[in-house]
Design a protein around this motif. Sequence first.
Motif, PDB file in Angstrom:
ATOM      1  N   VAL A  58       7.028   6.382  -9.715  1.00  0.00           N
ATOM      2  CA  VAL A  58       6.390   6.988 -10.893  1.00  0.00           C
ATOM      3  C   VAL A  58       5.511   8.161 -10.473  1.00  0.00           C
ATOM      4  CG1 VAL A  58       4.894   6.558 -12.894  1.00  0.00           C
ATOM      5  CG2 VAL A  58       6.344   4.722 -12.015  1.00  0.00           C
ATOM      6  N   ARG A  71       1.833   6.897   2.512  1.00  0.00           N
ATOM      7  CA  ARG A  71       1.946   5.661   3.300  1.00  0.00           C
ATOM      8  C   ARG A  71       1.339   4.468   2.555  1.00  0.00           C
ATOM      9  NH1 ARG A  71      -1.348   5.713   8.745  1.00  0.00           N
ATOM     10  NH2 ARG A  71      -2.991   5.493   7.185  1.00  0.00           N
ATOM     11  N   HIS A 128       1.104   3.893  -0.708  1.00  0.00           N
ATOM     12  CA  HIS A 128       2.004   3.387  -1.748  1.00  0.00           C
ATOM     13  C   HIS A 128       3.256   2.743  -1.144  1.00  0.00           C
ATOM     14  CE1 HIS A 128       0.460   5.028  -5.754  1.00  0.00           C
ATOM     15  NE2 HIS A 128      -0.535   5.024  -4.896  1.00  0.00           N
ATOM     16  N   ARG A 179       5.357  10.678  -2.734  1.00  0.00           N
ATOM     17  CA  ARG A 179       4.802   9.328  -2.769  1.00  0.00           C
ATOM     18  C   ARG A 179       5.676   8.405  -3.629  1.00  0.00           C
ATOM     19  NH1 ARG A 179      -0.719   9.083  -5.782  1.00  0.00           N
ATOM     20  NH2 ARG A 179       0.753   9.339  -7.488  1.00  0.00           N
ATOM     21  N   HIS A 203       9.549   5.094  -0.962  1.00  0.00           N
ATOM     22  CA  HIS A 203      10.066   3.721  -0.813  1.00  0.00           C
ATOM     23  C   HIS A 203      11.493   3.592  -1.357  1.00  0.00           C
ATOM     24  CE1 HIS A 203       8.220   3.773  -4.811  1.00  0.00           C
ATOM     25  NE2 HIS A 203       8.973   2.747  -5.128  1.00  0.00           N
ATOM     26  N   MET A 224      16.983  -0.733   4.177  1.00  0.00           N
ATOM     27  CA  MET A 224      15.554  -0.432   4.263  1.00  0.00           C
ATOM     28  C   MET A 224      14.849  -1.476   5.136  1.00  0.00           C
ATOM     29  SD  MET A 224      12.811  -0.254   1.171  1.00  0.00           S
ATOM     30  CE  MET A 224      13.952   0.600   0.107  1.00  0.00           C
ATOM     31  N   VAL A 260      -3.547  -4.550   2.761  1.00  0.00           N
ATOM     32  CA  VAL A 260      -3.192  -3.118   2.735  1.00  0.00           C
ATOM     33  C   VAL A 260      -4.191  -2.376   1.836  1.00  0.00           C
ATOM     34  CG1 VAL A 260      -1.462  -1.455   1.910  1.00  0.00           C
ATOM     35  CG2 VAL A 260      -0.741  -3.443   3.218  1.00  0.00           C
ATOM     36  N   SER A 284      -1.310   5.592 -11.070  1.00  0.00           N
ATOM     37  CA  SER A 284      -0.234   5.557 -10.072  1.00  0.00           C
ATOM     38  C   SER A 284      -0.326   4.289  -9.228  1.00  0.00           C
ATOM     39  CB  SER A 284      -0.272   6.801  -9.189  1.00  0.00           C
ATOM     40  OG  SER A 284      -1.520   6.922  -8.571  1.00  0.00           O
ATOM     41  N   LEU A 285      -1.545   3.798  -9.001  1.00  0.00           N
ATOM     42  CA  LEU A 285      -1.718   2.566  -8.231  1.00  0.00           C
ATOM     43  C   LEU A 285      -1.126   1.370  -8.984  1.00  0.00           C
ATOM     44  CD1 LEU A 285      -3.017   1.238  -5.726  1.00  0.00           C
ATOM     45  CD2 LEU A 285      -5.092   0.951  -7.053  1.00  0.00           C
ATOM     46  N   CYS A 324       1.241   1.415 -10.966  1.00  0.00           N
ATOM     47  CA  CYS A 324       2.709   1.535 -11.061  1.00  0.00           C
ATOM     48  C   CYS A 324       3.411   1.037  -9.800  1.00  0.00           C
ATOM     49  CB  CYS A 324       3.108   2.995 -11.278  1.00  0.00           C
ATOM     50  SG  CYS A 324       2.700   3.609 -12.900  1.00  0.00           S
ATOM     51  N   THR A 325       2.661   0.710  -8.775  1.00  0.00           N
ATOM     52  CA  THR A 325       3.293   0.271  -7.530  1.00  0.00           C
ATOM     53  C   THR A 325       3.761  -1.180  -7.654  1.00  0.00           C
ATOM     54  OG1 THR A 325       1.224  -0.512  -6.599  1.00  0.00           O
ATOM     55  CG2 THR A 325       1.801   1.784  -6.151  1.00  0.00           C
TER      56      THR A 325
END
Lengths: 283, 421
Positions: free
Chosen positions: A83, A101, A103, A150, A154, B1, B14, B246-247, B249-250
Amino acid sequence: MGAPLLSVRGVSKSFGEVHALQEVSLEFTRGDVVGLVGSNGAGKTTLLRLLCGLYRPTVGEVVHHATDGSEHAVDSVRQNLGVVPESTGLYHRLTAWENIRYHSRLSGVSDSHAWNRTVRLARALDIEDALHRSTRGFSKGMRQKTALLRALAHDPDLLLLDEPTAGLDVTSARKVRGLVRMLQQEGRTVIYSTHHLAEAEQVCDRIIVIHNGTVRADGSPSSLMLDTGTDSLEEAYVALTLDASREVSDAETYGWFQRRWITLLSRFSTGERPEIEEVSEDE
Amino acid sequence: MSEPKRWPGRVALVVAKKELLDLVRDWRTLVALVLVPLILLPLLFIALPLFLEGEIEELDSIQLNVVVQLSEEDDFPEALDTLLQGANISLLFEQLEPGQGNLSEPGGDEERLRLAVRDGSTHAILRLEETATNSTESWNYAILHDSTSELSREARGRLLDSIGEWEDEIMEVNLAEVGLTIDEATNPIRWDGDFTAADVSTAAESAGFVLSMLIPLLIAVWSASAAMQPSIDLTAGERERGTMESLLCTAATRMELLFGKWLAVAIVGAGAVLLQISIFLAAFSFLLPAGFFGIPELGAVSILSLVLAVILFATSVVAIELALAVRARSVKEAGTTLAPLLMAFIAPALFAQFVNLEGIELWWFAAPVFNVCLAMREALLGINDPVHIAIWASTSVMYAVLAVAWASKQFNREDLVESIN
């Protein structure tokens, strides 16, 4: 038609008295590049937030289809989601790579994998040299590109971009569009909100016009023009979003597009409903 | 991956690691949590007493001018003259105007002394008048001074000290005539021997007692204040800077994010409190005579109680501060919300220091904030009452769970993605 990836089923979203989205039903298939087009406040960001699970629908549901055909709540598949929100959301005390890194680690991706992928994409976006710099002094374009890296580090299947080229210079915007095309070639799904109709026409296979919280049209750029009997996407957009009950403030909103839209829509303040024919190229 | 091995708490670690990196790069955090205690506490406990000592020495070295007013028929007592010379006072003699109501009435000297104090020619006036009594020597006196002048106040102080000593000398002579020493006359009932030697508590127990009056209060107050700035930065700060969306959304769940943030704030807060307490104790022991301040001997149960009380308290405090801060959409709004909260911790912590532990009612050990402060006091005093421990431990766990649940609820709010920007 590709395999289904996301389904939005009869979704409405309200914030108190404000109905941001009303009875929206959409299907997104794998490998699509879809443009969400609409004015400010139309409901694009709300829809994107519903698609990534940040918002819960007031009515209806948003589901993700796994490759085996099973359905999951979007919350549970964020691993496959990248996103870029409207505010890029970078930590200015960290470097670009540290932001990326972080995220990636949250997504459970190893640093080496994320680094290899980041370097490859950074070359495409021409910001390889800035990866170890603090993002504090980054320009809007650099921030936007870092946010894109970002979101991609992944290796997500689905990318949600909220106005990724807003405020960017021509070169940066071209780079971002080029990256989106590259992702499309890799078979990823991109849902892309924008104000720029020309950009949407250039990048997207499919355009969804959202207006006042409702989906006014959903199809390829050519089908939208065909359905409205117009010969440009802009005219098709105007035809699709005409609304006698529009408020005066919409005139300001439409200033984002082209000067002629402002001229046209400002007439709504008089309470008269103008005809589509009143739009002229030279106005 | 290639994915690193997933294990419970990995994501929280983390998050905590990144938040710590972000916080140590923030000069405001460093100033608030490290620089201020490093400078402020030594300044308060070491530099300030040294400065005051220097100021006193400087004041002592100044020669002060005093006008002595005596009746024509009186001679200035030699003993007092000697004492005043030793006190660095220069004397100028005048005749005492007759017909004064009493010696304290300034009369015509009021304006004169005020001006003289201002230009430094005279700092006080000592009025002396010998009276007839059965004593070998008897005098009435008054000191005219200007209380708004530091030197005039100092002159009055030195005069009072010298007159006190002179009085003792006269008393000694008077008492000698009836075969008594001054000590026999003024202290007919006396403490025998060294006052401190009669205390049966050990140095370690005394240290525990002193610390029990300080440490719980300091831990309660400093935990709340040290966690405030990072709590705001990691929640309202993220919302304000637009990084929260954005955090969220992880792939990390909100509970993992909350736990990571909680851990980072707890680590920063604990580090700051440890630093502050270490500096405080070092500075505090600097003020006390050598050997006065011992190390308390705590048993295993006391140490465990102390650690548990601090952990449970910190859990609640950090969770409450995160929950309140995350509701705010800007750092300013969060600061306004959290600042009054400090009083909610300071007031009960202060109160708990004065609660009498002998025969204490059990409900004190269930009251929030009071319970952990009392638990820390008892632990430092080596009191290990199982009923007290059971009550404060269970209620503290309950408060910590409630605080974390509330923080979790706040962290699941939909409007968390909204930012003032």
